[in-house]
Design a protein around this motif. Structure first.
Motif, PDB file in Angstrom:
ATOM      1  N   ILE A  97      20.991  17.243  13.617  1.00  0.00           N
ATOM      2  CA  ILE A  97      20.416  18.292  14.438  1.00  0.00           C
ATOM      3  C   ILE A  97      19.331  17.647  15.283  1.00  0.00           C
ATOM      4  O   ILE A  97      18.423  17.032  14.763  1.00  0.00           O
ATOM      5  CB  ILE A  97      19.821  19.410  13.575  1.00  0.00           C
ATOM      6  CG1 ILE A  97      20.913  20.007  12.712  1.00  0.00           C
ATOM      7  CG2 ILE A  97      19.158  20.463  14.437  1.00  0.00           C
ATOM      8  CD1 ILE A  97      20.391  20.944  11.662  1.00  0.00           C
ATOM      9  N   ARG A 126       6.555  31.432  10.836  1.00  0.00           N
ATOM     10  CA  ARG A 126       6.329  30.142  11.495  1.00  0.00           C
ATOM     11  C   ARG A 126       4.953  30.173  12.148  1.00  0.00           C
ATOM     12  O   ARG A 126       4.640  31.070  12.924  1.00  0.00           O
ATOM     13  CB  ARG A 126       7.398  29.888  12.557  1.00  0.00           C
ATOM     14  CG  ARG A 126       7.179  28.604  13.333  1.00  0.00           C
ATOM     15  CD  ARG A 126       8.296  28.296  14.287  1.00  0.00           C
ATOM     16  NE  ARG A 126       8.550  29.398  15.202  1.00  0.00           N
ATOM     17  CZ  ARG A 126       9.619  29.469  15.989  1.00  0.00           C
ATOM     18  NH1 ARG A 126      10.526  28.533  15.964  1.00  0.00           N
ATOM     19  NH2 ARG A 126       9.785  30.496  16.799  1.00  0.00           N
ATOM     20  N   GLU A 136      10.822  23.355  13.974  1.00  0.00           N
ATOM     21  CA  GLU A 136      12.009  24.182  13.785  1.00  0.00           C
ATOM     22  C   GLU A 136      12.370  24.132  12.317  1.00  0.00           C
ATOM     23  O   GLU A 136      12.258  23.080  11.686  1.00  0.00           O
ATOM     24  CB  GLU A 136      13.189  23.664  14.623  1.00  0.00           C
ATOM     25  CG  GLU A 136      12.985  23.767  16.111  1.00  0.00           C
ATOM     26  CD  GLU A 136      13.006  25.185  16.632  1.00  0.00           C
ATOM     27  OE1 GLU A 136      13.720  26.041  16.067  1.00  0.00           O
ATOM     28  OE2 GLU A 136      12.295  25.447  17.607  1.00  0.00           O
ATOM     29  N   MET A 194      16.326  17.961  18.270  1.00  0.00           N
ATOM     30  CA  MET A 194      15.384  18.898  18.853  1.00  0.00           C
ATOM     31  C   MET A 194      15.370  18.738  20.367  1.00  0.00           C
ATOM     32  O   MET A 194      15.474  17.634  20.889  1.00  0.00           O
ATOM     33  CB  MET A 194      13.971  18.598  18.330  1.00  0.00           C
ATOM     34  CG  MET A 194      13.825  18.741  16.848  1.00  0.00           C
ATOM     35  SD  MET A 194      13.965  20.438  16.344  1.00  0.00           S
ATOM     36  CE  MET A 194      12.554  21.093  17.181  1.00  0.00           C
ATOM     37  N   LEU A 201      19.152  29.444  10.729  1.00  0.00           N
ATOM     38  CA  LEU A 201      18.139  28.887  11.613  1.00  0.00           C
ATOM     39  C   LEU A 201      16.947  29.833  11.643  1.00  0.00           C
ATOM     40  O   LEU A 201      17.096  31.032  11.860  1.00  0.00           O
ATOM     41  CB  LEU A 201      18.697  28.700  13.024  1.00  0.00           C
ATOM     42  CG  LEU A 201      17.762  28.051  14.036  1.00  0.00           C
ATOM     43  CD1 LEU A 201      17.369  26.644  13.595  1.00  0.00           C
ATOM     44  CD2 LEU A 201      18.422  28.016  15.399  1.00  0.00           C
ATOM     45  N   LEU A 202      15.771  29.317  11.408  1.00  0.00           N
ATOM     46  CA  LEU A 202      14.539  30.098  11.450  1.00  0.00           C
ATOM     47  C   LEU A 202      13.971  29.973  12.859  1.00  0.00           C
ATOM     48  O   LEU A 202      13.048  29.206  13.112  1.00  0.00           O
ATOM     49  CB  LEU A 202      13.557  29.602  10.381  1.00  0.00           C
ATOM     50  CG  LEU A 202      14.087  29.611   8.951  1.00  0.00           C
ATOM     51  CD1 LEU A 202      13.112  28.945   7.998  1.00  0.00           C
ATOM     52  CD2 LEU A 202      14.415  31.028   8.504  1.00  0.00           C
ATOM     53  N   ASP A 203      14.555  30.720  13.792  1.00  0.00           N
ATOM     54  CA  ASP A 203      14.242  30.539  15.208  1.00  0.00           C
ATOM     55  C   ASP A 203      13.330  31.617  15.783  1.00  0.00           C
ATOM     56  O   ASP A 203      13.164  31.706  16.993  1.00  0.00           O
ATOM     57  CB  ASP A 203      15.533  30.439  16.015  1.00  0.00           C
ATOM     58  CG  ASP A 203      16.426  31.657  15.872  1.00  0.00           C
ATOM     59  OD1 ASP A 203      16.124  32.531  15.033  1.00  0.00           O
ATOM     60  OD2 ASP A 203      17.439  31.731  16.587  1.00  0.00           O
ATOM     61  N   ARG A 208      24.146  28.127   6.896  1.00  0.00           N
ATOM     62  CA  ARG A 208      22.909  27.610   7.472  1.00  0.00           C
ATOM     63  C   ARG A 208      22.228  28.747   8.215  1.00  0.00           C
ATOM     64  O   ARG A 208      22.860  29.445   8.996  1.00  0.00           O
ATOM     65  CB  ARG A 208      23.206  26.455   8.417  1.00  0.00           C
ATOM     66  CG  ARG A 208      23.743  25.237   7.700  1.00  0.00           C
ATOM     67  CD  ARG A 208      24.091  24.140   8.696  1.00  0.00           C
ATOM     68  NE  ARG A 208      24.508  22.958   8.011  1.00  0.00           N
ATOM     69  CZ  ARG A 208      25.772  22.653   7.742  1.00  0.00           C
ATOM     70  NH1 ARG A 208      26.734  23.480   8.108  1.00  0.00           N
ATOM     71  NH2 ARG A 208      26.070  21.543   7.101  1.00  0.00           N
ATOM     72  N   GLU A 242      12.876  21.120   7.572  1.00  0.00           N
ATOM     73  CA  GLU A 242      11.937  21.219   8.687  1.00  0.00           C
ATOM     74  C   GLU A 242      12.143  20.022   9.588  1.00  0.00           C
ATOM     75  O   GLU A 242      12.143  18.874   9.135  1.00  0.00           O
ATOM     76  CB  GLU A 242      10.508  21.234   8.142  1.00  0.00           C
ATOM     77  CG  GLU A 242       9.462  21.333   9.238  1.00  0.00           C
ATOM     78  CD  GLU A 242       8.059  21.430   8.671  1.00  0.00           C
ATOM     79  OE1 GLU A 242       7.601  22.551   8.495  1.00  0.00           O
ATOM     80  OE2 GLU A 242       7.467  20.372   8.412  1.00  0.00           O
ATOM     81  N   MET A 255      15.136  25.504   9.044  1.00  0.00           N
ATOM     82  CA  MET A 255      16.471  25.965   8.695  1.00  0.00           C
ATOM     83  C   MET A 255      16.554  26.100   7.183  1.00  0.00           C
ATOM     84  O   MET A 255      15.935  25.336   6.443  1.00  0.00           O
ATOM     85  CB  MET A 255      17.521  24.961   9.179  1.00  0.00           C
ATOM     86  CG  MET A 255      18.940  25.323   8.789  1.00  0.00           C
ATOM     87  SD  MET A 255      20.139  24.052   9.248  1.00  0.00           S
ATOM     88  CE  MET A 255      20.011  24.115  11.011  1.00  0.00           C
TER      89      MET A 255
END
Length: 146
Positions: free
Chosen positions: A35, A96, A48, A37, A64-66, A62, A141, A50
């Motif tokens: 992955i 976040r 970012e 960035m 994603l903590l977006d 998976r 992370e 996940m």
């Protein structure tokens, strides 16, 4: 050339960090990450996150903590729905911030655990295992410093 999972033997794509079937870590996440960035703008540290589901009905998924705040629970309007009786309707929130991600239990009946320890609120680090009911998720992370 695909690589077999050491836990279940399923062939996974070359470069995969986790098994798509059982969620087992295939190799160190420090090696050749798959992955990438996007470049950060300005001088701020970009983070970012996940979650990879290792145990539970969504094993291998998976997440994603977006967004700045992610609510996880059994409630139909949760950002991440974990539909099992062991999960409270509003179980945990992951926020976040400028220094990374923090997991905060929302008064759940079965508690929230990070690396086997019950938590109320904790800063998550790369590789931490988060347990929500019967689900076990690995936090990843990725950061881009300029």
């Amino acid at each position: 050339m695909p690589s077999p999972c050491p836990a279940c033997g399923v062939e996974n794509p070359l470069g995969a960090n986790f098994c798509a079937t059982c969620g087992e870590q295939l190799r160190s996440t420090d090696e050749d990450p798959t992955i990438e960035m996007a470049p950060a703008t300005g001088s701020a540290r970009r983070v970012e996150g996940m979650l990879v589901v290792r145990q539970g009905s969504k094993r291998g998924s998976r997440i994603l903590l977006d967004t700045d705040s992610v609510h996880i629970g059994r409630h139909p309007e949760a950002d991440v729905l974990l539909d099992d009786i062991t999960v409270s309707r509003r179980h945990v929130e992951i926020v976040r911030g400028p220094e990374g991600y923090t997991a905060t239990d929302q008064g759940s009946m079965n508690g929230t655990y990070v690396n086997g320890e019950s938590i109320e609120s904790v800063r998550l680090a790369d590789g931490d295992q988060l347990q929500i009911g019967k689900f076990k998720l690995v936090f990843m992370e990725l950061e881009d410093d300029e």
